[in-house]
Motif scaffolding. Structure first.
Motif, short mmCIF file in Angstrom:
data_model
loop_
_atom_site.label_atom_id
_atom_site.label_comp_id
_atom_site.label_asym_id
_atom_site.label_seq_id
_atom_site.Cartn_x
_atom_site.Cartn_y
_atom_site.Cartn_z
N THR A 1 0.83 -1.20 0.00
CA THR A 1 0.00 0.00 0.00
C THR A 1 0.86 1.24 0.00
OG1 THR A 1 -0.08 -0.02 2.40
CG2 THR A 1 -1.85 -1.16 1.25
N LEU A 2 0.24 2.38 -0.27
CA LEU A 2 0.95 3.66 -0.35
C LEU A 2 1.16 4.21 1.05
CD1 LEU A 2 2.01 5.92 -2.26
CD2 LEU A 2 -0.24 6.96 -2.05
N GLY A 3 2.09 3.61 1.81
CA GLY A 3 2.44 4.16 3.11
C GLY A 3 1.40 3.82 4.16
N ARG A 4 1.50 4.50 5.29
CA ARG A 4 0.62 4.24 6.43
C ARG A 4 -0.80 4.72 6.14
NH1 ARG A 4 2.02 6.96 11.53
NH2 ARG A 4 3.20 8.42 10.31
N PRO A 5 -1.82 4.05 6.67
CA PRO A 5 -3.18 4.55 6.56
C PRO A 5 -3.36 5.77 7.45
CG PRO A 5 -3.12 2.62 7.96
CD PRO A 5 -1.74 2.77 7.38
N ARG A 6 -4.52 6.38 7.36
CA ARG A 6 -4.77 7.61 8.10
C ARG A 6 -5.28 7.34 9.52
NH1 ARG A 6 -4.69 11.96 4.76
NH2 ARG A 6 -5.90 13.21 6.22
N PRO B 1 -3.90 16.76 -7.54
CA PRO B 1 -3.42 18.11 -7.22
C PRO B 1 -4.40 18.94 -6.42
CG PRO B 1 -4.06 17.96 -9.52
CD PRO B 1 -4.13 16.56 -8.98
N VAL B 2 -5.68 18.55 -6.38
CA VAL B 2 -6.67 19.35 -5.64
C VAL B 2 -7.25 18.59 -4.46
CG1 VAL B 2 -7.26 20.77 -7.62
CG2 VAL B 2 -8.50 18.64 -7.24
N GLY B 3 -7.21 17.29 -4.51
CA GLY B 3 -7.78 16.51 -3.42
C GLY B 3 -6.80 16.34 -2.28
N PRO B 4 -7.21 15.76 -1.19
CA PRO B 4 -6.28 15.55 -0.07
C PRO B 4 -5.16 14.60 -0.45
CG PRO B 4 -8.36 14.40 0.32
CD PRO B 4 -8.56 15.26 -0.89
N LEU B 5 -3.95 14.96 -0.05
CA LEU B 5 -2.78 14.14 -0.34
C LEU B 5 -2.74 12.94 0.62
CD1 LEU B 5 -0.22 17.01 -0.86
CD2 LEU B 5 -0.99 15.39 -2.61
N PRO B 6 -2.11 11.85 0.21
CA PRO B 6 -2.04 10.68 1.10
C PRO B 6 -1.28 10.99 2.38
CG PRO B 6 -0.58 10.41 -0.78
CD PRO B 6 -1.42 11.62 -1.06
N ALA B 7 -1.55 10.21 3.39
CA ALA B 7 -0.92 10.44 4.70
C ALA B 7 0.56 10.14 4.68
CB ALA B 7 -1.60 9.58 5.76
N ALA B 8 1.03 9.32 3.74
CA ALA B 8 2.44 8.97 3.67
C ALA B 8 2.82 8.72 2.23
CB ALA B 8 2.74 7.73 4.53
N LEU B 9 4.09 8.95 1.91
CA LEU B 9 4.64 8.67 0.59
C LEU B 9 5.91 7.84 0.78
CD1 LEU B 9 4.33 12.03 -1.40
CD2 LEU B 9 3.06 9.91 -1.80
N ASP B 10 5.85 6.59 0.40
CA ASP B 10 7.00 5.72 0.52
C ASP B 10 8.01 6.09 -0.55
OD1 ASP B 10 8.86 3.68 0.61
OD2 ASP B 10 7.36 2.10 0.93
N PRO B 11 9.19 6.61 -0.18
CA PRO B 11 10.15 7.05 -1.21
C PRO B 11 10.65 5.92 -2.10
CG PRO B 11 11.19 7.02 0.95
CD PRO B 11 9.72 6.80 1.17
N ARG B 12 10.56 4.68 -1.62
CA ARG B 12 11.02 3.55 -2.43
C ARG B 12 10.12 3.32 -3.63
NH1 ARG B 12 10.77 -0.62 2.41
NH2 ARG B 12 8.80 0.52 2.54
#
Length: 456
Positions: free
Chosen positions: A56-61, A436-447
């Motif tokens: 998944t795209l990083g940690r959940p909210r 670009p307009v909606g809420p950004l994810p809580a985390a972004l895994d750089p890998r």
């Protein structure tokens, strides 16, 4: 200092009353959704590692929701949680931010002082036996850091040579069409070694490997592991000392070497190790900033224009620095700040014993929609005001005595790398795709970040 007001209808603890406590279910939920993911992140670190299919795209909210629920339940009062490391007081109301950042080390310490150790526990290795000696040594090290890192200067005195190093190493980012974490780390760590230790350290990948092993903690399991870590630390220290002796005057160790130390108590090798580790966070911040710019083409074009301007050679880059600060607001390197009470301390009319951990969930406050406008949106313009540096809701580098003395240098390095990429390339496609307009994810895994670069 006593806080007596509340953020909602529920009353805060009365004077001398019991503290607001999370029940067992609340404590378990907090540990599972906040503490545990943070511990896992710290253990794994920003190193490139293979990911499982479908990750998944990083940690959940969940963490933010957990903290908001605790704040609503207890009227904003600090909540006491008990965990495996002892009691932790979690600060959920923005009105507690000034005290946390402005309290002296004699009240809130960055690390547990000796007087908070359990009876009979041994002092930390390398720490002076007296608290006053330890505090004096910390103060002198802080002074050296502030001088070497030029914490009070908008632009570092070695800006020119540093920008030349970054321009040289950034060529490694622009050659292939796709940019990811491995290549970003290669370019940045080479530049970091040149900035800290000098040009002769640029090719020393063996030193980089030693530092990675020390950071990973893989050599610290049991007595044999501790001895192996000490041996590794000694080898890295000897290598750094050799580079420091011949470093150019503009490097960080070169500047530190010119600082008078008649008592001989400061450790320039240890400081150099600390600076290298701090710059190791740059690749992650760089990739996240460029990904956010890929999702905001107008902001990217403005940043490119700044990178191509004549003023870029001065290293100021105010627009790009604002983009980096906004990235750190959304995705801070240190999402939680922790202090330890030195003496019995009162919060909201409740007294807590010495040795109580006080946790400020910085990421939660920086993305708190109840107190931060457009909390989950990329808005670099919020950092263009002179007052933004003093805004206690935003603490990507901390505040007060706990503020990172290398904040301006860190911004310079990340902004300069961004400028080198944008000067000749457009980022047309970024993965993962961001709204670009909606809420950004809580985390972004750089890998998982992949950036497609095309010639302008």
């Amino acid at each position: 200092m006593t806080q007596s007001t509340t953020t909602r209808g529920q009353a805060a603890p009365t004077e001398g009353g019991p503290p607001a406590r999370a029940g067992r279910a609340g404590a378990v939920r907090f540990a599972a959704t906040h503490t545990l993911p943070v511990l896992v992140r710290d253990l794994v670190g920003p190193r490139p590692r293979p990911l499982r299919t479908g990750a998944t795209l990083g940690r959940p909210r969940w963490p933010a929701a957990t903290l908001r629920a605790l704040r609503a339940r207890h009227g904003g009062a600090p909540v006491l949680l008990r965990g495996p490391t002892g009691p932790t007081l979690v600060l959920l109301d923005p009105r507690d931010l000034p005290r946390f950042h402005e309290s002296p080390a004699s009240e809130l310490a960055a690390h547990p002082p000796d007087k908070c150790r359990a009876p009979g526990a041994a002092a930390a290795a390398g720490r002076p036996t007296g608290d006053e000696d330890h505090d004096d040594l910390r103060a002198r090290r802080r002074e050296v850091n502030e001088i070497v890192l030029a914490s009070g200067s908008p632009v570092h005195p070695s800006c020119g040579p540093f920008l030349a190093v970054i321009a040289d190493e950034a060529g490694r980012l622009n050659a292939p069409r796709t940019l990811g974490l491995a290549r970003a780390r290669q370019a940045v760590t080479r530049a970091a070694r040149r900035i800290v230790l000098g040009d002769t350290a640029a090719e020393d990948e063996e030193l980089a490997g030693w530092l990675d092993r020390l950071d990973a903690g893989g050599d610290r399991r049991g007595p044999r592991g501790n001895r192996a870590a000490e041996t590794l630390h000694e080898k890295a220290g000897a290598r750094i000392a050799r580079y420091a002796a011949a470093a150019e005057p503009y490097t960080l160790v070169g500047r530190a070497r010119r600082h008078p130390d008649p008592a001989g108590t400061l450790d320039p090798v240890g400081q150099a190790l600390h600076w290298l580790r701090a710059l190791d966070t740059v690749p992650t911040v760089l990739l996240r900033t460029l990904l956010l710019l890929a999702a905001h083409p107008a902001e990217q074009d403005a940043a490119c224009a700044e990178a191509r301007s004549a003023d870029a050679a001065k290293g100021e880059l105010p627009r790009l620095r604002a983009c980096v600060q906004e990235t750190l607001r959304l995705y801070p390197v240190v999402p939680d700040l922790v202090r330890v009470t030195v003496t019995e301390t009162e919060w909201w009319g409740v007294r807590h014993p010495a040795g109580t951990s006080v946790l400020l969930p910085a990421l939660f406050h920086q993305r708190d929609p109840e107190h931060v406008p457009a909390a989950d949106v990329f808005v670099p313009a919020r950092w263009t005001s002179p007052a933004s540096r003093a805004d206690l809701r935003m603490a990507p580098f901390g505040h007060g005595a706990g503020r990172c003395p290398g904040d301006r240098l860190g911004l310079l390095v990340v902004a300069a790398f961004c400028a080198e990429v944008l000067r000749g390339h457009r980022i047309r496609d970024g993965r993962p795709a961001l709204d670009p307009v909606g809420p950004l994810p809580a985390a972004l895994d750089p890998r998982r970040i992949r950036l497609t670069l095309t010639r302008r």
